[in-house]
Design an enzyme around this catalytic site. Structure first.
Site, PDB file in Angstrom:
ATOM      1  CE  LYS A  67     -33.447  30.238 -13.726  1.00 11.49           C
ATOM      2  NZ  LYS A  67     -34.488  30.161 -12.681  1.00 11.49           N
ATOM      3  NE  ARG A  96     -29.151  32.621  -5.020  1.00 15.21           N
ATOM      4  CZ  ARG A  96     -28.709  33.537  -5.869  1.00 15.21           C
ATOM      5  NH1 ARG A  96     -29.555  34.154  -6.685  1.00 15.21           N
ATOM      6  NH2 ARG A  96     -27.427  33.824  -5.912  1.00 15.21           N
ATOM      7  NE  ARG A 151     -33.894  37.380  -6.442  1.00  9.98           N
ATOM      8  CZ  ARG A 151     -33.669  36.805  -7.598  1.00  9.98           C
ATOM      9  NH1 ARG A 151     -33.913  35.518  -7.755  1.00  9.98           N
ATOM     10  NH2 ARG A 151     -33.229  37.496  -8.630  1.00  9.98           N
ATOM     11  NE  ARG A 201     -30.635  40.960 -13.590  1.00 14.33           N
ATOM     12  CZ  ARG A 201     -31.436  40.085 -12.987  1.00 14.33           C
ATOM     13  NH1 ARG A 201     -31.371  38.808 -13.305  1.00 14.33           N
ATOM     14  NH2 ARG A 201     -32.291  40.477 -12.047  1.00 14.33           N
TER      15      ARG A 201
END
Length: 546
Positions: free
Chosen positions: A246, A251, A266, A405
Site C-alpha cells: 500500500k 492514485r 483519482r 468500496r
C-alpha cells in the site's frame, strides 16, 4: 424545456421526506423530458453540469456570486452578505434578493434548460486575462433574466451545492423506473460511463442499449476502492489472498492508444501535462492499447517520500520541467481494465494480474499470494520497512467494480484510525493565528447531505493554516460570530483515539482527540466517510450495542 419547470421540480423534491416518493416524482419527471434535454436535465438534477472526467469545470466561488447578485439587485456587497448571514443558505438568500432586483428584464425572457446549460459551458470555457469578467457577465445575465426560484437553483449548480437530497442512488432508481429497465444495468453503465446524463439517454432506448455500454480510451472511469480490515479476518473469510504494497502516493489511471498516453487523477482530472515523465515511462513499458490502474510515488535516495510531495507534482501547471528534475516519480501498476479493445472488468483479479504482467514490461507492483498468516504479516512488515503505508489484501476471484468500496480490497496499515471528513466551516484563530482559521468544523456524509461530527485544531502547522485560509477565503458563504461557513470543497484525513456518541453533533457521534493528518486533495467530497461508517466502527468496539 423551460428552466422554471426544472426549478419547480427541485422545490418539490426538497419538500419530500421519503426516498420512494422522491424516486416516484423524479421518474415521472424524467419520462416527460424530451431526448435532447434529457442528459442536461439529469446532470443538473445532480448539480453537476459536466461529468467528472470532462475538462470543463465551472470553478465558481461564492465571491463571484456575491458580486453578480449585488449588481443585479442594486445592493452593495455588505447588504448581500448581511442577507446571506440572516438566511444561512446562499441559494435561498439569492432567491430572496432577486424578489426585488433592479437590473432586470422584468422576466420578458423565459430561460430554457438548454440556454442555462449553454451559459454554464461558456463559463467553463472562458480563458485568458479577461475570463473572470466574462464569467461575471454571464452570471449577471442569468440572474437578470431568472425568476427568484430559478436563481435559487442556478446558484446551487454554480456552487456544486444543490442541497435537494438527490444523489446517484436515487437518480439511478428513478431512471430505471422511468424506462422500465433493471437498476443494476443503470448502475453498471454509470460505473463505466461516469455520466448519468448519457446513461439516462441510453436507458430511454431500452435495456439493449444499456447492456452494450463499453469502456472507451481517454474516457476515465472511477477507481475501485478499499475498506479497512485485518489480515486475520480476510484470511478467515477468503483463504488464499493476493497481498500488495500500500503506497503513500497518488492514485492514477493511465490510458494508452498507439503512441498517445494520458493520465488521470483519482478525481478523474487529466494530469498528463503535469506528469510527462510518468506518462513516458508507461508508454515505453508496453506495446498494447490499454487502461491501467496504479499509484505514483515520489522517490529520494531509494526511499518513498510523503504523499504531499507527490501532490506538488499533480498540482503543477507551470515549471513542469524543473519539477521533473526536483521530484522523481515512479508509477506502480496493480490492475488492468482494458486491453486492445477487450474489457477486463468482469474477469477475476488473478486473471487480470496474469494479463498485466504479460503486457507490461516494468512497473507492476510486487505481489505475494498466500493463505499463511505469518507469511502475510512478514510481507506486511517488509512493506513498512521499505517505507510504505502497509499492504493491500485482494481477493483473487474479485471483479473490478469502478467507484465501489466493497469487501474485495482491504487496506492494512498501522497508523492511528483515520476518517476522511469534509471541512464545512471554521473558527478564527487567536493570538498569532488571529489572521487565519484556527479550527475547522468537519462533516460526514449521510443521505447525500453533510452532517457535522467533529472539530479539529491540532496537527495543523502555521504553513498549513495559511494555505487553508488562502484556499478557502473565497469559498465563504456566511458567518455567525467567529464561525465561518464555506462551500464544501476539501477533504481532511483526521486521526482520532476513539469514537463517542454525542448529542452535540447532528450525526450522533463525535471523535475523541481528533488530529489533522493531511488534506486529501486526491479525493472528492463524495469519497468522504459516512455516518454509517462511523457507526459501524463504533459498534465494532461496542458489540453489545448492536
Amino acid at each position: 424545456m423551460n428552466f422554471l419547470f426544472f426549478a419547480e421540480l427541485c422545490r418539490k423534491i426538497e419538500s419530500i421526506k421519503g426516498r420512494l416518493d422522491t424516486i416516484d416524482l423524479l421518474s415521472n419527471a424524467i419520462r416527460e423530458v424530451e431526448c435532447p434535454d434529457l442528459p442536461i436535465f439529469v446532470r443538473l438534477i445532480l448539480g453537476k453540469p459536466f461529468p467528472d472526467w470532462s475538462p470543463l469545470k465551472l470553478g465558481i466561488g461564492p465571491n463571484l456570486l456575491y458580486e453578480s447578485v449585488a449588481y443585479v439587485t442594486g445592493r452593495n456587497r455588505e447588504k448581500v452578505l448581511s442577507t446571506l448571514n440572516s438566511v444561512g443558505d446562499l441559494g435561498r438568500a439569492v432567491e430572496e434578493m432577486l424578489e426585488s432586483k433592479s437590473q432586470t428584464s422584468f422576466f420578458s425572457e423565459e430561460l430554457t434548460l438548454a440556454e442555462v446549460y449553454s451559459s454554464f459551458e461558456a463559463i467553463a470555457q472562458a480563458e485568458g486575462g479577461k475570463s473572470q469578467k466574462e464569467r461575471l457577465r454571464i452570471i449577471q445575465r442569468l440572474f437578470s433574466v431568472a425568476t427568484p426560484l430559478e436563481g435559487h437553483y442556478i446558484t446551487g449548480i454554480l456552487l456544486d451545492d444543490m442541497r435537494i437530497g438527490v444523489g446517484e442512488g436515487n437518480l439511478r432508481d428513478a431512471i430505471a423506473k422511468a424506462f422500465d429497465v433493471d437498476s443494476g444495468l443503470v448502475e453498471h453503465a454509470q460505473q463505466i460511463l461516469n455520466d448519468m446524463g448519457e446513461v439516462a439517454l441510453l436507458a430511454s432506448q431500452g435495456k439493449e442499449a444499456l447492456s452494450h455500454v463499453r469502456l472507451h480510451l481517454f474516457h476515465p472511469v472511477r477507481m475501485m476502492l478499499a475498506r479497512q480490515g485485518t489480515i486475520s479476518e480476510v484470511i478467515a473469510d477468503a483463504g488464499t489472498i493476493a497481498v500488495e504494497y500500500k503506497y503513500d502516493g497518488a492514485r492514477f489511471q493511465f490510458h494508452k492508444q498507439g503512441s498517445t498516453g494520458r493520465m488521470y487523477s483519482r478525481k478523474l482530472e487529466d494530469v498528463t501535462n503535469s506528469l510527462p515523465d510518468v506518462v513516458s515511462m508507461l508508454l515505453n513499458a508496453t506495446d498494447h492499447n490499454l487502461i491501467l490502474d496504479g499509484e505514483v510515488i515520489a522517490i529520494k535516495d531509494g526511499r518513498p517520500m510523503p504523499f504531499q510531495t507527490v501532490l506538488k507534482r499533480f498540482r503543477r501547471k507551470h515549471g513542469v520541467a524543473d519539477a521533473v528534475e526536483a521530484i522523481k516519480l515512479v508509477p506502480n501498476v496493480f490492475d488492468i481494465l482494458l486491453l486492445d479493445g477487450e474489457i477486463l472488468l468482469d474477469q477475476s483479479f488473478s486473471e487480470r494480474r496474469k494479463i498485466l504482467t504479460e503486457v507490461l514490461r516494468d512497473y507492476a507492483t510486487p505481489q505475494l499470494v498466500s493463505s499463511d498468516l505469518i507469511e502475510i504479516e512478514q510481507y506486511y512488515h517488509q512493506a513498512l520497512d521499505n517505507g510504505h503505508e502497509g499492504v493491500m489484501l485482494k481477493l483473487p476471484n474479485s471483479r473490478y467494480t469502478p467507484g465501489m468500496r466493497g469487501k474485495d480490497w482491504v487496506k492494512i496499515k498501522p497508523e492511528v484510525d483515520t476518517l476522511d471528513l469534509v471541512a464545512i466551516g471554521a473558527e478564527w484563530g487567536e493570538g498569532k493565528r488571529a489572521h487565519v482559521y484556527g479550527s475547522f468544523l468537519l462533516a460526514a456524509r449521510q443521505d447525500d447531505q453533510l452532517v457535522p461530527v467533529s472539530r479539529v485544531a491540532t496537527g495543523l502547522s502555521d504553513e498549513q493554516l495559511t494555505w487553508l485560509y488562502s484556499t478557502l477565503k473565497d469559498e465563504v458563504i456566511h458567518s455567525e460570530g467567529k464561525m465561518i461557513f464555506f462551500e464544501p470543497r476539501i477533504v481532511f484525513e483526521i486521526g482520532y483515539s476513539e469514537i463517542q456518541q454525542s448529542p452535540n453533533y447532528e450525526g450522533g457521534f463525535t471523535l475523541r482527540f481528533p488530529r489533522f493528518v493531511r488534506v486529501r486533495d486526491d479525493k472528492d467530497i463524495r469519497e468522504a466517510n459516512t455516518i454509517g461508517d462511523i457507526e459501524e466502527r463504533y459498534l465494532t468496539i461496542h458489540p453489545e450495542l448492536r
